[in-house]
Design a protein around this motif. Structure first.
Motif, mmCIF file in Angstrom:
data_model
loop_
_atom_site.group_PDB
_atom_site.id
_atom_site.type_symbol
_atom_site.label_atom_id
_atom_site.label_comp_id
_atom_site.label_asym_id
_atom_site.label_seq_id
_atom_site.Cartn_x
_atom_site.Cartn_y
_atom_site.Cartn_z
ATOM 1 N N ALA A 185 0.820 -1.207 0.000
ATOM 2 C CA ALA A 185 0.000 0.000 0.000
ATOM 3 C C ALA A 185 0.856 1.260 0.000
ATOM 4 O O ALA A 185 0.507 2.254 -0.651
ATOM 5 C CB ALA A 185 -0.927 -0.002 1.213
ATOM 6 N N THR A 186 1.970 1.235 0.716
ATOM 7 C CA THR A 186 2.853 2.402 0.769
ATOM 8 C C THR A 186 3.403 2.725 -0.609
ATOM 9 O O THR A 186 3.379 3.884 -1.057
ATOM 10 C CB THR A 186 4.014 2.148 1.744
ATOM 11 N N GLU A 187 3.897 1.711 -1.294
ATOM 12 C CA GLU A 187 4.459 1.907 -2.627
ATOM 13 C C GLU A 187 3.387 2.400 -3.605
ATOM 14 O O GLU A 187 3.634 3.274 -4.445
ATOM 15 C CB GLU A 187 5.083 0.606 -3.146
ATOM 16 N N TYR A 188 2.160 1.851 -3.477
ATOM 17 C CA TYR A 188 1.085 2.260 -4.380
ATOM 18 C C TYR A 188 0.707 3.724 -4.142
ATOM 19 O O TYR A 188 0.544 4.498 -5.087
ATOM 20 C CB TYR A 188 -0.138 1.365 -4.209
ATOM 21 N N SER A 189 0.577 4.114 -2.878
ATOM 22 C CA SER A 189 0.256 5.505 -2.550
ATOM 23 C C SER A 189 1.305 6.451 -3.106
ATOM 24 O O SER A 189 0.992 7.517 -3.651
ATOM 25 C CB SER A 189 0.164 5.697 -1.032
ATOM 26 N N ALA A 190 2.566 6.050 -2.962
ATOM 27 C CA ALA A 190 3.665 6.886 -3.444
ATOM 28 C C ALA A 190 3.585 7.092 -4.948
ATOM 29 O O ALA A 190 3.753 8.212 -5.455
ATOM 30 C CB ALA A 190 5.002 6.247 -3.066
ATOM 31 N N SER A 191 3.290 6.018 -5.677
ATOM 32 C CA SER A 191 3.234 6.120 -7.144
ATOM 33 C C SER A 191 2.058 6.985 -7.593
ATOM 34 O O SER A 191 2.174 7.767 -8.535
ATOM 35 C CB SER A 191 3.134 4.721 -7.774
ATOM 36 N N VAL A 192 0.916 6.870 -6.912
ATOM 37 C CA VAL A 192 -0.272 7.642 -7.284
ATOM 38 C C VAL A 192 -0.097 9.123 -6.956
ATOM 39 O O VAL A 192 -0.448 9.999 -7.753
ATOM 40 C CB VAL A 192 -1.529 7.092 -6.576
ATOM 41 N N LEU A 193 0.477 9.413 -5.784
ATOM 42 C CA LEU A 193 0.629 10.798 -5.349
ATOM 43 C C LEU A 193 1.872 11.470 -5.908
ATOM 44 O O LEU A 193 2.066 12.676 -5.719
ATOM 45 C CB LEU A 193 0.662 10.853 -3.814
ATOM 46 N N GLY A 194 2.698 10.715 -6.609
ATOM 47 C CA GLY A 194 3.883 11.297 -7.236
ATOM 48 C C GLY A 194 4.983 11.658 -6.247
ATOM 49 O O GLY A 194 5.684 12.659 -6.440
ATOM 50 N N VAL A 195 5.103 10.865 -5.179
ATOM 51 C CA VAL A 195 6.164 11.084 -4.196
ATOM 52 C C VAL A 195 6.891 9.767 -3.970
ATOM 53 O O VAL A 195 6.483 8.716 -4.467
ATOM 54 C CB VAL A 195 5.589 11.602 -2.856
ATOM 55 N N SER A 196 7.962 9.815 -3.193
ATOM 56 C CA SER A 196 8.688 8.592 -2.883
ATOM 57 C C SER A 196 8.006 7.856 -1.737
ATOM 58 O O SER A 196 7.237 8.444 -0.966
ATOM 59 C CB SER A 196 10.129 8.909 -2.498
ATOM 60 N N LYS A 197 8.327 6.564 -1.585
ATOM 61 C CA LYS A 197 7.739 5.809 -0.483
ATOM 62 C C LYS A 197 8.244 6.329 0.863
ATOM 63 O O LYS A 197 7.548 6.228 1.872
ATOM 64 C CB LYS A 197 8.019 4.322 -0.631
ATOM 65 N N PHE A 198 9.441 6.931 0.862
ATOM 66 C CA PHE A 198 9.968 7.497 2.104
ATOM 67 C C PHE A 198 9.166 8.736 2.519
ATOM 68 O O PHE A 198 9.007 9.008 3.708
ATOM 69 C CB PHE A 198 11.449 7.846 1.920
ATOM 70 N N THR A 199 8.631 9.456 1.521
ATOM 71 C CA THR A 199 7.758 10.597 1.827
ATOM 72 C C THR A 199 6.474 10.112 2.474
ATOM 73 O O THR A 199 5.972 10.729 3.421
ATOM 74 C CB THR A 199 7.444 11.391 0.541
ATOM 75 N N ILE A 200 5.940 8.996 1.962
ATOM 76 C CA ILE A 200 4.740 8.408 2.567
ATOM 77 C C ILE A 200 5.025 8.000 4.007
ATOM 78 O O ILE A 200 4.212 8.241 4.906
ATOM 79 C CB ILE A 200 4.242 7.196 1.756
ATOM 80 N N TYR A 201 6.226 7.412 4.250
ATOM 81 C CA TYR A 201 6.613 7.042 5.616
ATOM 82 C C TYR A 201 6.644 8.280 6.521
ATOM 83 O O TYR A 201 6.215 8.234 7.676
ATOM 84 C CB TYR A 201 7.978 6.363 5.631
ATOM 85 N N ASN A 202 7.171 9.383 5.977
ATOM 86 C CA ASN A 202 7.226 10.626 6.759
ATOM 87 C C ASN A 202 5.819 11.145 7.078
ATOM 88 O O ASN A 202 5.556 11.617 8.187
ATOM 89 C CB ASN A 202 8.015 11.693 5.999
ATOM 90 N N TYR A 203 4.939 11.073 6.059
ATOM 91 C CA TYR A 203 3.553 11.478 6.290
ATOM 92 C C TYR A 203 2.937 10.631 7.403
ATOM 93 O O TYR A 203 2.258 11.150 8.301
ATOM 94 C CB TYR A 203 2.726 11.310 5.019
#
Length: 220
Positions: A185-203
């Motif tokens: 899910a993290t990787e998918y969110s990152a690809s859809v929102l146009g950010v890195s998976k590490f940005t999703i982790y920070n969020y």
């Protein structure tokens, strides 16, 4: 030999009879001859409104006749003298010179359908209608995709164009729904929102820290 007017009204009368035979007792079709508006009703198939041959033209049709451009009008609501709710339509009859000489008026009693419709609506309604949604998938990635699409619906723009706060809110909603319990899910969110998976982790770290803080405050 019949003149043009007689032929037109004969066709209208036959049409009225056929429509009532087709739609049944809840249908009434009136044929009006405008040569005498005070007693314009020359044929009545069906008996919903309680009128008789020789009844006058209706006020709605009369109003249309007074307008500059007389046009047919369909699917409007009317009410009979007995309180029946009807769907009505009016077709104006014209001669070869395009002069309006009469009308074919269709009335269908939908009172019972309205009652049944209300009962059906009550039966199929849910507690908190529209609040709880459940989708059924055969692939876990479809689950992630559906949850993400639902979180993005309210923004009405491309995911990559969301500002940082909006992206955080999307992640917050997904977190609240348990999306990040699913692997990938993290990787998918990152690809859809146009950010890195590490940005999703920070969020997520920011969201979870705020959540823990709020819970601590509530316990005090």
């Amino acid at each position: 030999m019949k003149n043009e007017k007689d032929i037109i009204f004969d066709q209208a009368i036959r049409t009225a009879d056929i429509l009532v035979k087709m739609f049944g007792a809840k249908c009434e079709v009136a044929v009006h001859d405008f040569s005498n508006l005070e007693s314009s009703l020359i044929h009545l198939a069906g008996t919903i409104t309680g009128r008789e041959i020789g009844s006058p033209i209706t006020d709605l049709v009369l109003e249309q006749l007074r307008s500059e451009n007389v046009t047919d009008f369909a699917n409007y609501k009317t009410t009979s003298n007995k309180g029946l709710v009807m769907k009505s339509s009016t077709v104006f009859l014209r001669d070869s010179e395009d002069a309006v000489i009469g009308a074919l008026c269709i009335n269908i009693d939908i009172s019972l359908l309205i009652q049944i419709g209300g009962e059906i609506k009550d039966f199929i309604s849910f507690a908190d209608d529209g609040q709880s949604k459940e989708s059924f998938h055969t692939d876990v990635h479809d689950v992630i995709e559906t949850m993400t699409n639902q979180a993005l619906q309210k923004y009405h723009k491309a995911p990559a164009l969301l500002d940082t706060e909006e992206k955080i809110e999307v992640v917050r909603e997904l977190e609240s729904k348990g999306a990040y319990l699913i692997k990938g899910a993290t990787e998918y969110s990152a690809s859809v929102l146009g950010v890195s998976k590490f940005t999703i982790y920070n969020y997520l770290q920011k969201i979870r820290t705020e959540s823990n803080f709020n819970q601590t405050q509530e316990l005090r």
